[in-house]
Design an enzyme around this catalytic site. Structure first.
Site, PDB file in Angstrom:
ATOM      1  N   ASP A 116       0.539  -1.320  -0.151  1.00 15.34           N
ATOM      2  CA  ASP A 116       0.109  -0.185  -0.165  1.00 15.34           C
ATOM      3  C   ASP A 116       0.421   1.241   0.328  1.00 15.34           C
ATOM      4  O   ASP A 116       2.465   1.192  -0.232  1.00 15.34           O
ATOM      5  CB  ASP A 116      -0.965   0.026   0.979  1.00 15.34           C
ATOM      6  CG  ASP A 116      -1.493   1.263   1.792  1.00 15.34           C
ATOM      7  OD1 ASP A 116      -2.207   1.637   0.643  1.00 15.34           O
ATOM      8  OD2 ASP A 116      -2.382   2.106   2.248  1.00 15.34           O
ATOM      9  N   ASP A 118      -0.137   4.466   1.646  1.00 14.23           N
ATOM     10  CA  ASP A 118       0.088   5.671   2.881  1.00 14.23           C
ATOM     11  C   ASP A 118      -0.395   4.964   3.842  1.00 14.23           C
ATOM     12  O   ASP A 118      -0.489   3.923   3.990  1.00 14.23           O
ATOM     13  CB  ASP A 118      -1.808   5.962   2.473  1.00 14.23           C
ATOM     14  CG  ASP A 118      -1.443   7.210   1.483  1.00 14.23           C
ATOM     15  OD1 ASP A 118      -1.209   7.725   1.055  1.00 14.23           O
ATOM     16  OD2 ASP A 118      -2.777   6.499   0.747  1.00 14.23           O
TER      17      ASP A 118
END
Length: 556
Positions: A116, A118
């Site tokens: 991912d 963030d």
């Protein structure tokens, strides 16, 4: 750095565990404190081979006399000796940069690494949560016509913790444990705690029935009245909900809690969807993004070892490109075999309908059908089933890292057999607290006192019962300390007073491994096998043969 192989020091840590495990045996059997390991291990052996029942031991305490005074004197004698012994138990620090395993997993088997963006590759300063709070608060005022007086509220950095539940109907923020019980003392209406008696009256106890809990992804839908906040980005949302509730109550404004929840949710969504937050971060990247030198080092290490890598994020390309250029450099895309933006997780993992679209460097969407996912290109949306078909990356040879237990990890481990790694930034702070002498002493004495109560509760004469009742009151008075040391309102992310939190139970179910940041991978070689600790079940002995002195000598 976490050493790759420390058999001796690891066993020495287990030695201290043995000392802690035998403190009750030595105290309750009137033994002097054993400081040498041989004596300690001998005590453990006796404990395993001969475990007196609570009733038998309790009888032995007062066998010399039936006089109530003698019994209470002995009870207090055991109490003071136990307390004295817990004060000399040494501490073992846990390295915050350790990778912790819920499930056995070897990096030797991992060929493809997914990330991912963030709070996995990019970490943000506290300024970002203040920014999100302020923008959403102003949207409530300008768009939803909320009172101007709300502008007086500022973001409270240490108010909420991740993993809390919010009762949409009752406007209550709370922490719930793994067994669906509310942790009393952690229920807030606005910015003020709700008395335990009121909570128990509202819920007819402290248990939250399954039918009103959040759905699988933590959302309040389909009749569920609870919302669970699992995203780090949700901290400003919880604080804003609490602040607006506080304003309405302080000014005796009659309001509908459901409308308030939906308006705050929409305002927070606008901060993201309308690109307000993204533009602010891009404009002042150094203020909001923590420089990710170690994230760059992790990606470089994996690339040098020939590992395939991909990125799947819900953030838009311009935002990711600006951040990754700052963290890694302009050539960051060369490290990844596939880059997917605006993926719309968790729908990406279970909705087969959305095809991939290629995105140009200027952000334009192309209309051509995607027959392969090429390195160096950027793709938008899509779905995991198409991703698997085009890449062939399936099963346990894939390890995916993310910070959101539901949106990032749950479907991958339950439906697709990928290995999963949870990034829990709060872990580093909590471990540092747990390593303090204050915390160790409080917890050691609390556990010791609990053991005393369990052993001595069989004495039913009034004098003895009065002593045990006093211990129970002391234990209850100590419990808030174990909460407040982490967070004054809600305590630890991982525990209620003693049980795992709802968050912690989900973490253990959906993540093979977890760590404070992706940089922890730098402390291990890519052949390393992670083994979960064999923590004893309630009916099992807390001591395992592999930690015997003989094994320890062999390691020397």
């Amino acid at each position: 750095m976490v050493p790759l192989s420390l058999p001796l020091s690891t066993l020495l840590k287990h030695r201290d565990c043995l000392q802690k495990a035998t403190v009750f045996y030595n105290v309750l059997h009137q033994r002097p404190w054993k400081r040498d390991f041989g004596a300690v291990s001998a005590g453990v052996g006796q404990l395993l081979s001969h475990q007196p029942t609570a009733k038998n031991y309790a009888a032995s305490v007062c066998s010399s006399s039936s006089d109530g005074r003698d019994t209470t004197d002995k009870l207090w004698s055991v109490y003071h000796e136990t307390k004295r012994q817990t004060e000399v138990i040494s501490t073992n620090s846990v390295n915050p940069d350790t990778i912790f395993a819920n499930n056995e997993m070897s990096l030797r088997d991992i060929e493809i690494y997914g990330f991912d963006y963030d709070y996995t590759l990019a970490f943000y300063s506290s300024h970002l949560h203040t920014l999100i709070f302020n923008i959403a608060r102003d949207i409530l005022i300008s768009k939803h016509r909320y009172p101007e007086g709300l502008r007086k509220y500022e973001y409270i950095p240490n108010f909420a913790v991740r993993g809390l539940h919010y009762d949409v109907q009752k406007a209550l923020l709370m922490k719930i444990d793994a067994f669906h019980y509310i942790q009393l003392g952690t229920v807030y209406r606005g910015l003020n705690p709700v008395p335990d008696e009121e909570v128990i009256a509202m819920y007819e106890g402290s248990h939250v029935p399954l039918e009103i809990m959040s759905d699988f992804y933590g959302k309040s839908t389909h009749g569920h009245t609870m919302k669970q906040f699992m995203d780090i980005f949700s901290l400003p949302e919880m604080t804003l909900l609490s602040c607006v509730n506080d304003f309405f109550m302080r000014h005796n404004i009659d309001y509908e809690p459901v409308h308030l929840y939906k308006d705050v949710k929409e305002a927070i969504r606008d901060v993201h969807v309308k690109g307000i937050m993204y533009r602010a971060v891009e404009a002042d990247i150094e203020k909001y993004v923590c420089y990710g030198e170690q994230s760059h080092a992790v990606l470089k290490k994996l690339s040098e070892h020939g590992k395939k890598m991909f990125l799947i994020t819900n953030s838009p390309f311009d935002f990711v490109n600006r951040g990754m250029t700052y963290i890694v450099g302009k050539d960051w895309r060369e490290l990844f075999d596939v880059v997917i933006v605006q993926a719309d997780k968790p729908s990406f993992f279970n909705d087969r309908r959305k095809p991939f679209r290629r995105v140009t460097d200027k952000g334009a969407l192309l209309w051509d059908r995607i027959h392969r996912l090429d390195k160096g290109q950027i793709y938008k949306q899509g779905n995991l089933y198409e991703f698997l078909r085009l890449t062939g990356w399936r099963g346990s040879k894939v390890l995916y890292f993310g910070d959101h237990i539901y949106s990032d990890l749950a479907d991958l481990t339950l439906k697709h057999g990928w290995r999963t790694g949870a990034i829990i930034p709060e872990l580093r702070k909590e471990i540092k607290i747990m390593n303090t002498e204050q915390y160790v002493h409080v917890m050691t004495w609390l556990q010791s006192l609990t053991g005393l109560i369990e052993q001595m509760q069989v004495h039913r004469d009034p004098a003895s019962q009065a002593v045990v009742d006093e211990w129970i009151r002391e234990r209850e008075a100590m419990k808030p300390q174990t909460k407040d040391i982490f967070n004054a309102q809600f305590g630890s992310l991982f525990r209620t007073y003693h049980n795992p939190t709802y968050f912690s139970r989900r973490l253990s179910r959906f993540a093979d491994i977890y760590m404070a940041s992706i940089s922890c991978l730098l402390n291990y070689d890519l052949q390393h096998t992670f083994f979960p600790r064999r923590t004893p079940l309630q009916h099992e002995s807390p001591f395992w043969p592999e930690y015997s002195p003989k094994v320890m000598l062999m390691q020397k």
